[in-house]
Write a protein that holds these residues in place. Structure first.
Motif, PDB file in Angstrom:
ATOM      1  N   MET A   1       0.829  -1.207   0.000  1.00  0.00           N
ATOM      2  CA  MET A   1       0.000   0.000   0.000  1.00  0.00           C
ATOM      3  C   MET A   1       0.864   1.256   0.000  1.00  0.00           C
ATOM      4  N   LEU A   2       1.965   1.218   0.731  1.00  0.00           N
ATOM      5  CA  LEU A   2       2.841   2.394   0.770  1.00  0.00           C
ATOM      6  C   LEU A   2       3.425   2.687  -0.598  1.00  0.00           C
ATOM      7  N   ASP A   3       3.741   1.641  -1.344  1.00  0.00           N
ATOM      8  CA  ASP A   3       4.306   1.831  -2.682  1.00  0.00           C
ATOM      9  C   ASP A   3       3.235   2.164  -3.707  1.00  0.00           C
ATOM     10  N   PRO A   6       1.436   6.375  -2.804  1.00  0.00           N
ATOM     11  CA  PRO A   6       2.215   7.261  -1.938  1.00  0.00           C
ATOM     12  C   PRO A   6       1.611   8.656  -1.810  1.00  0.00           C
ATOM     13  N   GLU A   7       0.781   9.060  -2.774  1.00  0.00           N
ATOM     14  CA  GLU A   7       0.237  10.413  -2.743  1.00  0.00           C
ATOM     15  C   GLU A   7      -1.063  10.502  -1.952  1.00  0.00           C
ATOM     16  N   HIS A   8      -1.643   9.355  -1.573  1.00  0.00           N
ATOM     17  CA  HIS A   8      -2.937   9.348  -0.888  1.00  0.00           C
ATOM     18  C   HIS A   8      -2.702   9.345   0.618  1.00  0.00           C
ATOM     19  N   ALA A  15      -1.548   2.766   6.532  1.00  0.00           N
ATOM     20  CA  ALA A  15      -0.530   1.754   6.239  1.00  0.00           C
ATOM     21  C   ALA A  15       0.684   1.904   7.153  1.00  0.00           C
ATOM     22  N   LEU A  16       1.133   3.129   7.355  1.00  0.00           N
ATOM     23  CA  LEU A  16       2.284   3.351   8.228  1.00  0.00           C
ATOM     24  C   LEU A  16       1.969   2.973   9.675  1.00  0.00           C
ATOM     25  N   TRP A  39       2.396   9.931  12.232  1.00  0.00           N
ATOM     26  CA  TRP A  39       1.979  11.016  13.125  1.00  0.00           C
ATOM     27  C   TRP A  39       2.176  12.377  12.471  1.00  0.00           C
ATOM     28  N   THR A  40       3.270  12.545  11.749  1.00  0.00           N
ATOM     29  CA  THR A  40       3.522  13.810  11.058  1.00  0.00           C
ATOM     30  C   THR A  40       2.398  14.104  10.062  1.00  0.00           C
ATOM     31  N   LEU A  41       1.993  13.078   9.319  1.00  0.00           N
ATOM     32  CA  LEU A  41       0.906  13.250   8.353  1.00  0.00           C
ATOM     33  C   LEU A  41      -0.432  13.471   9.055  1.00  0.00           C
TER      34      LEU A  41
END
Length: 269
Positions: A1-3, A6-8, A15-16, A39-41
């Motif tokens: 999912m991360l790959d 990445p823009e979503h 996922a993180l 957390w940053t996002l």
């Protein structure tokens, strides 16, 4: 999912968070990095739906690392937002982690029932509630919080079955401190890292099985007795869930990571 996306941002946060929480519970390296990134996002969104799971995951990681004093800083603001918005599950989970850090903390009125039961000391009913919801990890943690040694041992076995090694180690330590002996043994770290939970010697045997060797031939190659190879082969078939050596060889071809103690394919960087 991360790959893939990445823009979503919402997908990336989820996922993180899942990746970090999984690493934390399994005792895998570097659980902190994906949680910090999530957390940053999440902070940029200001959305409880994004903040809550990540804050809870960071609190759990602090607890698993033996640093409960960090929990209030991690969850405090998000907890108060959850209470203000009347979100039962967010207030319950974040409030639970505040209680883990400080047992004098009382659950908010809005807290979801399983968390409320845990925080008020009704651990058996809390575990029962978690099982009904299909949450065995949370059920085991609830049982482990009580003073009953048999319940603690049951919780430990369940955490080991789930591969939740970090929490299992904490529960085992607490049981030992309370004088409980004969705890169920945990597999070595190398075994835990293997996708089929194979031991180092079982991996050695499994590497040779696709060659069609007899047990006596495998024994000669590995400098062990044929009887020992018999035991290893039986254990391998049971762990892989297959009925024959041919099926085990086919499983190896389909799962090359099984030939590595750390779950990576041979030669992987």
């Amino acid at each position: 999912m991360l790959d893939a996306r990445p823009e979503h941002v919402p997908t990336r946060i989820v996922a993180l968070t899942v990746l970090g929480r999984l690493r934390a519970r399994r005792g895998d390296p570097d659980a902190q990095t994906p949680l910090d990134q999530a957390w940053t996002l999440a902070e940029r969104t200001g959305d409880l739906q994004r903040l809550w799971p990540t804050a809870a995951a960071k609190a759990e990681l602090a607890w698993l690392r033996g640093s409960p004093e960090q929990i209030e800083e991690v969850v405090g603001d998000t907890y108060r937002l959850a209470v203000r918005l009347g979100h039962a599950w967010a207030a319950g989970e974040l409030g639970y982690w505040r209680w883990v850090a400080d047992a004098s903390t009382w659950p908010a009125e809005v807290s979801a029932n399983p968390y409320r039961l845990q925080m008020t000391g009704d651990w058996v009913d809390a575990a029962r509630s978690w099982r009904r919801l299909g949450c065995p990890y949370e059920a085991a943690l609830a049982l482990a919080e009580g003073d009953d040694a048999d319940q603690g041992l049951a919780a430990l076995r369940e955490l080991q079955r789930l591969g939740a090694w970090s929490a299992a180690e904490l529960v085992a330590r607490r049981l030992r401190e309370h004088g409980v002996r004969r705890l169920p043994r945990q597999p070595r770290r190398a075994t835990r890292g293997n996708p089929a939970r194979l031991t180092s010697r079982e991996i050695d045997v499994l590497r040779l099985m696709p060659e069609g060797l007899r047990n006596v031939d495998i024994a000669a190659r590995l400098h062990i007795s044929p009887k020992t190879v018999d035991h290893h082969v039986s254990a391998i078939l049971a762990k892989l869930g297959v009925a024959s050596r041919h099926a085990a060889a086919r499983w190896v071809r389909d799962n090359p990571g099984a030939l590595s103690e750390n779950g990576e394919s041979p030669g992987a960087m």
